[in-house]
Design an enzyme around this catalytic site. Structure first.
Site, PDB file in Angstrom:
ATOM      1  CG  ASP C 256      -1.914   1.085   1.174  1.00  0.00           C
ATOM      2  OD1 ASP C 256      -1.972   2.032   0.500  1.00  0.00           O
ATOM      3  OD2 ASP C 256      -2.734   0.882   2.133  1.00  0.00           O
ATOM      4  CG  HIS C 346     -10.383  -1.602   5.743  1.00  0.00           C
ATOM      5  ND1 HIS C 346     -10.759  -1.361   4.568  1.00  0.00           N
ATOM      6  CD2 HIS C 346      -9.331  -2.555   5.534  1.00  0.00           C
ATOM      7  CE1 HIS C 346     -10.108  -2.105   3.568  1.00  0.00           C
ATOM      8  NE2 HIS C 346      -9.471  -3.065   4.257  1.00  0.00           N
ATOM      9  CG  HIS C 350      -9.470   7.120   2.243  1.00  0.00           C
ATOM     10  ND1 HIS C 350      -8.623   8.116   1.268  1.00  0.00           N
ATOM     11  CD2 HIS C 350      -9.050   6.044   2.202  1.00  0.00           C
ATOM     12  CE1 HIS C 350      -7.457   7.067   0.971  1.00  0.00           C
ATOM     13  NE2 HIS C 350      -7.836   5.875   1.832  1.00  0.00           N
ATOM     14  CG  HIS C 357      -6.939   8.798   5.288  1.00  0.00           C
ATOM     15  ND1 HIS C 357      -6.057   8.471   6.482  1.00  0.00           N
ATOM     16  CD2 HIS C 357      -6.832   7.691   4.457  1.00  0.00           C
ATOM     17  CE1 HIS C 357      -5.873   7.144   6.295  1.00  0.00           C
ATOM     18  NE2 HIS C 357      -6.508   6.484   5.041  1.00  0.00           N
ATOM     19  CD  GLU C 387      -8.438   2.078   0.917  1.00  0.00           C
ATOM     20  OE1 GLU C 387      -7.477   1.073   1.389  1.00  0.00           O
ATOM     21  OE2 GLU C 387      -8.429   3.214   1.161  1.00  0.00           O
ATOM     22  NE  ARG C 408      -5.270  -1.752   2.051  1.00  0.00           N
ATOM     23  CZ  ARG C 408      -4.605  -2.078   2.965  1.00  0.00           C
ATOM     24  NH1 ARG C 408      -5.096  -3.142   3.838  1.00  0.00           N
ATOM     25  NH2 ARG C 408      -3.365  -1.587   3.174  1.00  0.00           N
TER      26      ARG C 408
HETATM   27 MN   LIG Z   1      -6.219   4.060   1.251  1.00  0.00          MN
END
Ligand SMILES: [Mn+2]
Ligand SMILES: [Mn+2]
Ligand SMILES: [Mn+2]
Ligand SMILES: [Mn+2]
Lengths: 453, 453, 453, 453
Positions: C256, C346, C350, C357, C387, C408
């Site tokens: 990520d 989660h 976003h 974020h 995601e 993810r």
């Molecule tokens: Mn993210």
């Protein structure tokens, strides 16, 4: 220079190690409400060392690596326009002349503090006293630390000035003793006036007013602490300051009040019958407290201690309470078990000086601190209070005839080479003396406001 | 519920928009020296809305999105042991009963404030008043903002409660007017006593003591502000509070003093001859100030304003100073040029209430602020002082015969539908009245401390 | 003036009511250790409105009572000596020319802030962001309040600029979209390089190094956030950033990571087999997450919302987990009970922009805040991540064959009038594409560092 | 216990007087933007004494009145849910096992600090480093001071731990030396790679990217300081970190960069021609700087000092500048007048260790601080940089042929019993070596990313 303050600064400087700087702040005016302030009262340490009466001032004492010392007072500048509005100011020049300390403008405080600190090993101030001063001292040190190549010139130690100053202040000099006697004398007169004025139906605050007035007329404009005037059961609340109840026939009233004279406190407590005559029970308990006080006073002399005086006091109290049936059982066991303690929960007394609960360790100089111990050996020049009491609130576990009685008798005592001198002996404390004084006509010449006629 | 404080809270809540929370703090005890405190005086706004007398309390008023309002008083818990030492406390339960406000423990303040703020659009408090409260409110808001998913529940606006509260406090309700009359009456008596007591050779602080005593005997234990007692030239220092000079034969003395009664201030100034007789010059200037005050007082009525009353006052002063030769030139030009201003540099008066310089805008409600303007239109229920003065310090540019004279005459005035009521009319202010009162024997019955005989 | 920042300032000023002042701070350099700093990253709001890259700057936007607006940038002065040591500075003059905003020296900040605030009704700043700015703004307001006769010129309201700025920043303008596409493109290339580089026995931090390097070579010197490179079970720790474990044959690795380009963030997650080949179980779960992502992506279009896309995602995940036997029971009941939630704790995505974020409410503009709701309706110009993930740590309640798998798949998506544009589509995400890319020789021309040859 | 950190704590405790408590804080994560943080870097002192890598931790070292010492690490608790989101934590129990220090929860920090301080004479912490720690320590001390009867148990002195820790850190132990050699080796490799990669037309930041990448691939994920890559005249800005200009044919480029390995810094500078060949002028000046560096290096040995090495350096520089005609006049007079100083305004070098500008006094231990003096005598175990330079910006007072040349050559050197060891000798610095390396094909085996193939 023979000013007492100059001598005190020299004594303090003598205690400081080489490469030290000490900072003492006068404090600031405090707001009472919106744009009105409480009357300014300088910080006791600052006052002790300078006698300079204005707010917003700083005293800086330095001793360099070679042991050479210097003094600097920072104070407000003269300002004609502000002074018309806010009152007169000395200004550095006049302050220097009048108070005998080199002086400069407080507007330079950051620079002056930085200059005084730079290269000194130790920074001394009273820990925990003054958050604003702490911030300022931190900012000054940080300025040094962040100046290129000067980082190591900031003090490497911060030391608590409190113990040094407390030790000095604990032993009063001649000038202090004369001021304390004056505070005691004014307060004693005021207590006598209140005794004479007292009558059933009056309000507690009127006795407070009487005390404040007698003191203020002598120039002692402010009390050393908020007066306690507690009628009946209110006397059982140790710091009762509402003083807003009516004084009732048949009750005792306890007055704990003292004025401030030139910064020095008196602290006197007397308890007497509102109507001028002790009842049987009141007299029994009162006499017991008085006996305990006399026993304690006998122990106020060089070489003794609060611990010993307290022992003497509690012995008398315990015996008396046992005799009166309030304590039951075997006397020695009661003494051993400190059985009287619940009836007198406060301690026998405290140091007295610029503060009513004055600074000064209750333990031997240099000893490892021992919480609660009061074994400091008395020396000539110490001033302290001796104030035993008995408090029997309603509903407590005694014969109800004792209920609602609170008694305390407090005098201010100077330790002398020979023993002690009672600074507040002028206020009557025997039952007979009190009843005699209260029987006098208050309009009798020599009483009331007469002192300034 | 018909308590005036409850009605005031309702009036304030009516002014708050929906989705609001308002917080008002009582304040804290302030240290005077070491472990002694100044007598606690609650924050005026808090007192206005609650009449709750203890420190460390908070009032929280909320109005939710639907317009539903709620009140909460947070106060100290009962604590038997602490109360024996430090004095009685109400505790939430008793506070709720006695003061008629829902109450809870101050120990929950963080949680209660967070709960009250959460989801409210606006947080109201008095800007700039209380740094500790601001920190606390910020901490509460930050707690909401940093709680996962609750960030947006923190208030999006902070609004100054000061203008709203000031507007409410500006117009006194019946309960307030009765208290203010009482403050005025007690203070008026005290001023009269001081006039009678005054003699050459006394100290300024003795007149202060007299004033404080007379007030305290009536239960007004604290002054509304630090008394000014200035003999001779000291009167030219507007906030002279040292009060430590001797009062001299031939001088005037200016006393600006007033007591606080249930939180409300009186504010009276009188100026009179130390020896009881005005000299020619003193009389000339005194009469001028009195005429100016009367001219100003004539303008205190609904529809008028400080601006108009000030104009009237300065017109009289300028004419008089011109007549006496202190101002020279063409009268109209002098008026136009505000030539009298250097002789009376302060303003004509101020709002009076819980604070001696009370809150309340001097400009029309809702107007764009205009620095210095005092064109607020008088309405019944406003209380204000009218206090012209003249100050001629030594060395200034006049005939030396005027030097060292400072005069102010101040009364407290309620605006009424018909005009005004002078709350402090009982203190003599004509030359004749003053000289007559001072000629009386101070030991005359009905004077002195007689009120509590 | 056609600078995008100028237009944004105008949009913001248009939202502010008359008689407002808004203050936005650039922030300060932060110490990493002793005298070294982290690379300075300007505050996002400040950067959005100015593109001015230096620390210690302030932007002041004002709108007077007549609605007239003004802008002022306060920045560091030129200083030849400091610049030799610390780097070049624009100085106000050059800043004004180059950034098109009136500029002055930051050394005047107190005076400039006071001048800008005086007489304004509302002070706007981002609540809770910057404690130092808050202190400074409070000091400025207090300066006004305590200036004689100016008290009422201090702002009577403080308003949160956050919602206004967030709303503006939520809808990206053309200039922003082009920068975000560039951030996405660079990051996508970097992810591909890492996939190709990966081999069993490498360290997680080496894949991070590869990603950072590819970005930095394109001028994206800093990551938008600390990269997560988690092999095997480490992928189940959502913000695992230690990246210090060996990558093992047979494990998946989750990356990520995204670069920052001109302040804008990319945020890409890919999960792939360390050895280049998915096992049966890995493939089954991977395909499920991919299907869920595609279902969610289908919902990214004007009129939809995170709430709807999340529903679509969870439906696919629940069906898949049910099909694979990880969830047992009746499918509709599982969906109803949100049974998949423990496997993807989660949220689906976003907002993305200057912050990874990014700011922007997840709820309708102007709605009463509802904790946790994400029902803001998508509009063209919004950028967001999609995601979904699945995380099956060792020891959890499933067949052990699934243990240690964390997956993810995250793309960055621009909402367009027609639906959406996937800014990060260039990184392979089907099983076939990934396996094909990983099978290529990493030293193949066009790969590796080739882009700057 | 043979952990180096345990030995360091013992050495520190041995230096502390009896009745002391020392507090060292790890520091906290710092926000980069909104909810993203910079990578956490523990405080150097804390890391030196613990090797504990988490933020929000405290180390408390105590020595009681009897000289008995104790250690306590306070750290975050385990928290399964938070760890899934934010990453793994040791928790006190595991920390105790793994790091060999008694540990407890940071949630008890107030109580643990109070307990550790109570009754201790001295509180030691690093003055000026950490405002949050200072507040916390003040709060703890105040808690003790305001606890009835415990006031005197608060420490009476606060002492700066900085000099003690700096003195310890100045002399590197064997474990430190091995880590510093590793930092130096990785950084040396990276510099070589950058030299080989460099070509006209590349961007400065691409050389930075190359350096960072080579370090990160070896596990040195972060630079010890922000890299300086300055082409042409940019080299004359000492801390130029924009690194955003094109590298031009005919210019030199200066790279000052070093990685951090296990907390230890390397700090290497090399200057080389962008196109691989020095021009005549570049070569003349480069050789001069190199000669000066070699002369200085010859002085790095026990018994010498920075002062002596600087003298040697300036002598060579002055002779060379005189020879080249840049300085004119009599050589000895030029040396006397420090005429070379304007061409090399920075100092010759600095201590190196956990910080790039490492702690340690530049003056003899225990000497009275002397601003700017660097006469500390070298001892084996000290590590320092030797980094002479010459900077000739455009427009300065020389023949224009020298303009735009900035050169610095910096190595990291360990003082040994025999003299010194150059930790960074692996990076070419003669003209011949540099030109040879740059002439090699960068895709040559053994170069580039080869180390992890
Ligand atoms: Mn993210
Ligand atoms: Mn006492
Ligand atoms: Mn007045
Ligand atoms: Mn260096």
């Amino acid at each position: 220079m023979n000013r007492p303050q100059a001598e005190r600064r020299q004594r303090l400087l003598a205690e400081l190690p080489a490469s030290s700087v000490a900072v003492i702040a006068a404090g600031h005016e405090q707001t009472r409400s919106r744009d009105t302030e409480y009357p300014f009262r300088p910080n006791s340490d600052f006052w002790y060392l300078t006698a300079f009466p204005e707010p917003d001032a700083l005293l800086i004492l330095t001793k360099d690596a070679a042991g050479q010392s210097a003094e600097l007072l920072l104070c407000r500048d003269k300002d004609v326009e502000k002074e018309v509005w806010q009152g007169r100011r000395f200004g550095p020049e006049q302050a220097e002349q009048q108070f005998g300390i080199a002086a400069a403008s407080i507007s330079e405080q950051q620079a002056q503090l930085v200059a005084a600190m730079k290269g000194k090993q130790q920074l001394w101030f009273c820990f925990g006293d003054d958050e604003a001063l702490l911030s300022q001292l931190n900012a000054c040190q940080q300025q040094i630390r962040t100046t290129p190549r000067q980082s190591e010139l900031a003090p490497q130690q911060q030391c608590n000035l409190r113990p040094l100053l407390s030790e000095l202040r604990l032993l009063k000099d001649a000038h202090e003793i004369s001021l304390m006697q004056q505070a005691a004398t004014i307060s004693a007169d005021a207590h006598k006036a209140a005794m004479q004025l007292c009558q059933p139906g009056m309000q507690e605050y009127q006795l407070e007013a009487c005390i404040l007035h007698h003191s203020a007329m002598q120039g002692a404009r402010y009390p050393a602490y908020n007066a306690i005037v507690g009628g009946g059961e209110n006397a059982c609340i140790l710091h009762y300051t509402e003083n807003n109840a009516e004084l009732c026939d048949g009750d005792l009233v306890l007055i704990d009040a003292g004025c401030e004279w030139q910064g020095y406190a008196a602290d006197i407590t007397r308890t007497f019958p509102v109507n001028g005559r002790f009842s049987t029970e009141q007299a029994a308990l009162y006499q017991l407290v008085l006996d305990a006080q006399l026993a304690a006073l006998a122990e106020i002399k060089p070489g003794s201690s609060f611990a010993l005086a307290t022992q003497a006091c509690y012995r008398v109290l315990t015996e008396g309470l046992h005799r009166l049936g309030i304590l039951q059982g075997e006397l020695d066991a009661l003494i051993e078990a400190e059985a009287a303690k619940p009836w007198m929960i406060h301690s026998l007394g405290h140091w007295l000086g610029l503060d009513v609960h004055d600074v000064g360790s209750y333990q031997p100089k240099g000893a490892v601190p021992e919480p609660g111990a009061k074994n400091r050996v008395f020396e000539p020049g110490m001033v302290l209070t001796v104030e035993p009491g008995l408090y029997i609130p309603k509903g407590c576990d005694t014969d109800p005839k004792w209920w609602g009685i609170g008694i305390r008798i407090e005098d201010d005592v100077l330790v002398t080479a020979e023993g002690h001198r009672n600074l507040t002996a002028a206020v009557p404390k025997t039952i007979a003396e009190i009843e005699a004084l209260m029987a006098q006509d208050a309009s009798d010449p020599g009483q009331g406001h007469g002192q300034f006629d």
